[in-house]
Write an enzyme that holds these catalytic residues in place. Structure first.
Site, PDB file in Angstrom:
ATOM      1  N   ASN A 158      -3.743   6.739 -38.191  1.00 21.60           N
ATOM      2  CA  ASN A 158      -3.744   6.391 -39.612  1.00 21.60           C
ATOM      3  C   ASN A 158      -3.260   7.566 -40.451  1.00 21.60           C
ATOM      4  O   ASN A 158      -3.823   8.658 -40.367  1.00 21.60           O
ATOM      5  CB  ASN A 158      -5.157   6.010 -40.052  1.00 21.60           C
ATOM      6  CG  ASN A 158      -5.712   4.840 -39.265  1.00 21.60           C
ATOM      7  OD1 ASN A 158      -5.432   3.689 -39.549  1.00 21.60           O
ATOM      8  ND2 ASN A 158      -6.491   5.147 -38.231  1.00 21.60           N
ATOM      9  N   ARG A 510     -17.046   3.479 -35.131  1.00 19.54           N
ATOM     10  CA  ARG A 510     -17.238   2.112 -35.629  1.00 19.54           C
ATOM     11  C   ARG A 510     -17.549   1.206 -34.442  1.00 19.54           C
ATOM     12  O   ARG A 510     -16.916   1.315 -33.389  1.00 19.54           O
ATOM     13  CB  ARG A 510     -15.987   1.609 -36.354  1.00 19.54           C
ATOM     14  CG  ARG A 510     -15.718   2.277 -37.677  1.00 19.54           C
ATOM     15  CD  ARG A 510     -14.372   1.869 -38.231  1.00 19.54           C
ATOM     16  NE  ARG A 510     -13.303   2.338 -37.349  1.00 19.54           N
ATOM     17  CZ  ARG A 510     -12.028   1.991 -37.482  1.00 19.54           C
ATOM     18  NH1 ARG A 510     -11.663   1.135 -38.429  1.00 19.54           N
ATOM     19  NH2 ARG A 510     -11.113   2.469 -36.659  1.00 19.54           N
TER      20      ARG A 510
END
Length: 536
Positions: A158, A510
């Site tokens: 990212n 996550r």
């Protein structure tokens, strides 16, 4: 999913322990800002018309087991990944070759590239670029080789709006707190211990990166000089606002830097570019219309998705920012470097590009370690690799081990396994639409169990974790002309194209239910987690 490589986990709890554990989570979370704005499906706007309610962010009750060796390796190679993507963003000619393959099939990427071309005609006013990156991994175990240990496989890299740096620190603190108050029952062996719960410096490390770029900007370019500030560009009605506020508040209180939030749709309403040749970006806060600031750094927490660009005015606003002298996090070229096509070019078997970008850098010794994290990724085009990928993607049996991804960032748009042939059939015979996707070998994570608290409910079951490692990188692009870079203490800057700062900046775990294909927390799929390191 592969068989488990972990010991039995989490420890069983009785009702009284569950009540104490859950109440401790809820109270600590609100006290410490581990929170989000609730979704309308959980709390109706009729109940909260002013949008003032905050609730505990989706979290795991226990820290999830994670191989210690994989965790340490992911953090160790992050600086090399930072340097890799800074090099890609600086190599305009190579990026051009990649982007020109995409502009026919992806209007969003075409528009981003057009912004770059427009600024290039005029000349870039700022030669510094800041990256707050996040490299995301899953643990892979070979289902055909029970003797093979767990390894890292990169999911994506990212380059824009890498979220949860704020909440991830708080979640690590929460799990350590729960252990300290004996909220977790003992287990045999004792897996949850201070030595297995690593401290997470993401808030401090990411804000240090923002502060470093702010000071690297130098003094005000305006006449008379204006006070300097950092600008966070955000989406309206942001449910994940507290994650962002942990960063902006730390900038305000620890680094004493004025920091403001501005919705992406209001860029042209409250910013302007000075008429001088420096093209300083000026910001006038709507709550203080008689005060103007000069923006040193634009931090994009919006603008990464086509949904942020609702009209030609939105693109004019992005051009307006790129023309300015403010440092961008990220620049338009760094944004483009985060496309899945770049990941595919690096990770296609026998690709020479990784060595090309890193062989002459400080990270040259990490080339093989970075390459070992790649899952096989293929284009869907007329190349040899592309033809192989098309055969796989259209085969009802072979496709089950792959995931189809669009080129742009943002998540939530992937097509998994058996759904791939039908999706491609829906694209018709238009080869351009097919080229707008890449085919990635599916990662096979080991079985793991945990409990997730979300929207007031606890769900227990098999889960899958995704580790993100943050990185900070500040570099000179070697494009703009003008004054030499001045550091925070006024020292002369380094040469053109140099990496000025580079460090690993913490981590995020996550976790989602096994049945959920997407893992975005804010998008409603997963939960924030922290690792409990084990030797497996």
């Amino acid at each position: 999913m592969a068989a488990s490589v972990y010991p039995e986990y989490p420890p069983e709890t009785i009702n009284e322990q569950n009540v104490f554990l859950l109440s401790s989570i809820k109270n600590w979370s609100i006290l410490n800002g581990l929170a989000i704005r609730p979704s309308p499906s959980f709390i109706s706007p009729d109940v909260d018309p002013s949008g003032s309610i905050a609730v505990t962010a989706p979290v795991t009750l226990f820290p999830s087991l994670f191989p210690r060796s994989c965790f340490e390796e992911a953090r160790a190679i992050q600086k090399a990944y930072n340097e890799l993507y800074a090099a890609i963003a600086r190599d305009e000619s190579w990026l051009k070759e990649i982007v020109e393959e995409l502009i026919e099939v992806d209007d969003f990427i075409a528009n981003l590239w057009n912004v770059h071309l427009e600024v290039e005609k005029e000349g870039y006013a700022q030669d510094l670029s800041l990256g707050l990156f996040r490299s995301d991994y899953m643990i892979h175990t070979d289902p055909n080789d029970s003797s093979a240990g767990p390894v890292l496989r990169q999911v994506e890299f990212n380059t824009i709006a890498s979220s949860f740096g704020g909440l991830s620190t708080k979640l690590s603190q929460l799990h350590s707190y729960l252990h300290s108050i004996a909220a977790y029952p003992s287990s045999t062996p004792p897996l949850i211990a201070p030595s297995s719960l690593p401290a997470n410096p993401s808030i401090d490390s990411l804000t240090l990166g923002l502060s470093t770029a702010h000071h690297a900007y130098g003094p005000s370019k305006s006449t008379p000089p204006l006070p300097l500030c950092i600008l966070f560009l955000v989406q309206p009605f942001e449910s994940n606002i507290f994650d962002q506020l942990h960063l902006s508040t730390t900038l305000q209180t620890t680094h004493v830097i004025p920091t403001f939030r501005l919705p992406f749709s209001q860029i042209l309403d409250y910013t302007s570019i000075s008429p001088s040749g420096h093209r300083a970006l000026l910001y006038t806060p709507p709550h203080s219309p008689t005060t103007s600031y000069e923006v040193t750094l634009i931090y994009f927490r919006a603008g990464y998705s086509p949904t942020d660009y609702t009209s030609p005015t939105s693109w004019h606003a992005r051009l307006h920012l790129e023309r300015s002298a403010a440092i961008k996090c990220p620049s338009i070229l760094t944004h483009l470097a985060g496309s899945k096509k770049i990941q595919q070019e690096l990770a296609t078997p026998s690709s020479p590009h990784l060595s090309r970008f890193l062989s002459s850098t400080a990270s040259s010794s990490f080339i093989s370690r970075v390459r070992s994290t790649f899952a096989a990724i293929y284009p869907l085009d007329s190349s040899t690799a592309g033809k192989q990928a098309i055969t796989i993607a259209t085969d009802a049996e072979e496709c089950v081990n792959y995931v189809l991804k669009p080129q742009r960032e943002g998540g939530g748009n992937n097509i998994y396994g058996a759904k791939i042939p039908g999706f491609l059939k829906g694209l018709g015979e238009d080869e351009r639409k097919w080229r707008g996707h890449i085919l990635m070998e599916m990662i096979k994570p080991p079985v793991l169990r945990n409990a997730i608290f979300r929207n007031g409910e606890v769900k227990n079951g098999e889960v899958v974790g995704e580790l993100g490692v943050y990185g900070v990188c500040l570099w000179r692009c070697g494009r703009a002309k003008g004054d030499e870079l001045k550091g925070e203490n006024g020292e002369e800057g380094k040469g053109r194209g140099d990496i000025l700062e580079n460090w690993e900046a913490g981590f995020l775990l996550r976790t989602k239910g096994r049945e959920s294909e997407e893992g975005g927390v804010a998008a409603g799929f997963g939960a924030v987690d922290s690792p409990c390191l084990v030797d497996v």
